[in-house]
Design an enzyme around this catalytic site. Structure first.
Site, PDB file in Angstrom:
ATOM      1  N   GLY A 204     -78.549  54.408 -30.872  1.00 58.14           N
ATOM      2  CA  GLY A 204     -78.924  54.522 -32.286  1.00 58.14           C
ATOM      3  C   GLY A 204     -79.512  53.233 -32.801  1.00 58.14           C
ATOM      4  CG  ASN A 205     -82.025  53.122 -35.895  1.00 54.35           C
ATOM      5  OD1 ASN A 205     -81.671  53.068 -37.068  1.00 54.35           O
ATOM      6  ND2 ASN A 205     -82.681  54.162 -35.396  1.00 54.35           N
ATOM      7  NE  ARG A 206     -78.040  45.655 -37.303  1.00 53.33           N
ATOM      8  CZ  ARG A 206     -78.408  44.396 -37.471  1.00 53.33           C
ATOM      9  NH1 ARG A 206     -79.243  43.840 -36.611  1.00 53.33           N
ATOM     10  NH2 ARG A 206     -77.959  43.702 -38.482  1.00 53.33           N
TER      11      ARG A 206
END
Ligand code: C5P
Length: 411
Positions: A204-206
């Site tokens: 995923g990402n932030r």
């Protein structure tokens, strides 16, 4: 402009002082009309000194000036900030038992309210029903921000920043908000996609989704019919969004793409604010991957589709498409140059660029963006807008509104 600033009795009343100061700097006359309880939080001398005008709360003060009708009649804009659950209930019911409520009942000017209260009060069906009624009567309601409340608690109910309240109120007066996007259907993707590795793990990402939520609120406030395609956004951030913003939850890039494609044929504008994974695992296992040996693990990834590119290829009529570019620069090329090249490559109508060098955007409330657009065939980079994601979103929505006007004038 003659502005009445109503201040109700909540802890956020102190922020009214900043609103007065800023409105005065913008050369507006400000008549402050607090409720009696507002004066328990901030004294009348503060309001008088900052506004340069007398301050009373009661219809029986300064009776010779017939204040209870005069102030409302003379006002060109009425702002109530903060607006408590109590004052919202009173103005919904048409009660006029103090100077502020009498002013609201008499005025024919635009009325803007910025509610601030504890989350429970905001979400209470009584308050939500009052808000819906006020909106249906044309009162401009600025949705509360999500964040720290009076105590250690946090959630929707926080008074937005003074700059955001002023932007919202002045554009309500201009007629650009609400209404600038009324009758338009805007679909906004937000958050960050997750690519499953197994039932419990993902890549995923932030991205928090805060920017996309702020855009959805700004588009809604401008009168648009809004769908928010929400990729893995914390439910706390979604609580308290206006009920008529449709939320489509998605997880992976392919789900996000499917939701955007489904929405595309009926959309007047598509805004891709989501942080989309460029790659996904070639396969996700049905059961949890087990650790085997000490040799580490190599993941095989495959490229995801560029959703934005696909939307541009399938553009319907004069539909507008907005992309985001979070860029970092390097020694040879600045972040802005990368973004300008992306604008030319992607075929979007607007590209919202933000420099994420030094971790400047993800999860934070403040941001800085520049909007890249094509003006008469030339790529133009707009001025930098700094501030909260709400503030920046209002600028993006204003640019989109201008773009609609431009398209209409040339077709
Ligand atoms: O190419 P880059 O990922 O920097 O482009 C960013 C823009 O493209 C954003 O608007 C993002 O939502 C969108 N995007 C997309 N599909 C991808 C990657 C990014 O639509 N696979």
């Amino acid at each position: 402009m003659r502005i009445v600033l109503g201040v109700a009795g909540g802890i956020a009343a102190y922020k009214a002082a900043h609103i007065i100061r800023r409105l005065r700097e913008l050369d507006h006359s400000v008549k402050v009309v607090p409720t009696a309880h507002a004066l328990d939080f901030v004294g009348a001398p503060t309001f008088e000194a900052l506004s340069g005008q007398s301050v009373t709360t009661d219809v029986f003060d300064e009776v010779e000036s017939v204040n209870h009708v005069r102030i409302g009649q003379e006002a060109e804009l009425v702002i109530i900030a903060p607006a408590t659950a109590n004052i919202l209930a009173k103005i919904t019911a048409g009660i006029a038992d103090d100077l502020l409520t009498a002013t609201v009942l008499t005025t024919t000017a635009e009325v803007v309210v910025a509610p601030a209260m504890h989350t429970e009060m905001w979400l209470n069906p009584a308050t939500q029903s009052n808000i819906a009624t006020l909106r249906s009567r044309g009162v401009h309601v600025l949705d509360p921000a999500v964040g720290r409340l009076t105590g250690p608690d946090s959630g929707p109910g926080r008074l937005p920043e003074p700059e955001d309240i002023i932007d919202f109120a002045l554009s309500a007066k201009d007629g650009s908000t609400p209404g600038g996007l009324s009758g338009r259907r805007i679909v906004i993707s937000a958050g960050g996609t997750r690519e499953a590795l197994d039932p419990v793990r993902f890549l995923g990402n932030r991205s928090s989704g805060k920017q996309g939520i702020a855009l959805a609120k700004a588009a809604h406030a401008a009168g648009a019919d809004v769908e928010l395609v929400a990729a893995n956004i914390d439910s706390g951030l979604l609580t308290g969004l206006p009920e008529n913003i449709a939320i489509t939850p998605v997880e992976s890039t392919l789900e996000l793409q499917a939701a955007m494609r489904t929405a595309q044929p009926n959309a007047d504008a598509l805004i891709m604010a989501a942080a989309v994974a460029d790659y996904r695992p070639v396969e996700a296992t049905d059961s949890k991957m087990k650790k085997t040996g000490d040799e580490g693990l190599t993941l095989r990834l495959t490229q995801n589709p560029d959703i934005l590119r696909g939307l541009v290829d399938e553009r319907v009529g004069t539909q507008l498409i907005v992309g985001f570019a979070a860029e970092t620069g390097d020694r040879a090329t600045s972040a802005l140059d990368y973004a300008t090249a992306k604008f030319d490559r992607k075929g979007v109508d607007l590209l919202v660029f933000n420099d994420v060098s030094d971790d400047r955007a993800f999860g934070h409330d403040d941001t800085a963006v520049q909007i890249i657009a094509s003006v008469d065939g030339q790529t133009k980079v707009g001025e930098e807008f700094h501030g909260t994601k709400d503030h920046v979103s209002q600028k993006v929505i204003a640019a989109l509104t201008d773009q609609f006007a431009h398209v209409e004038s040339t077709t």
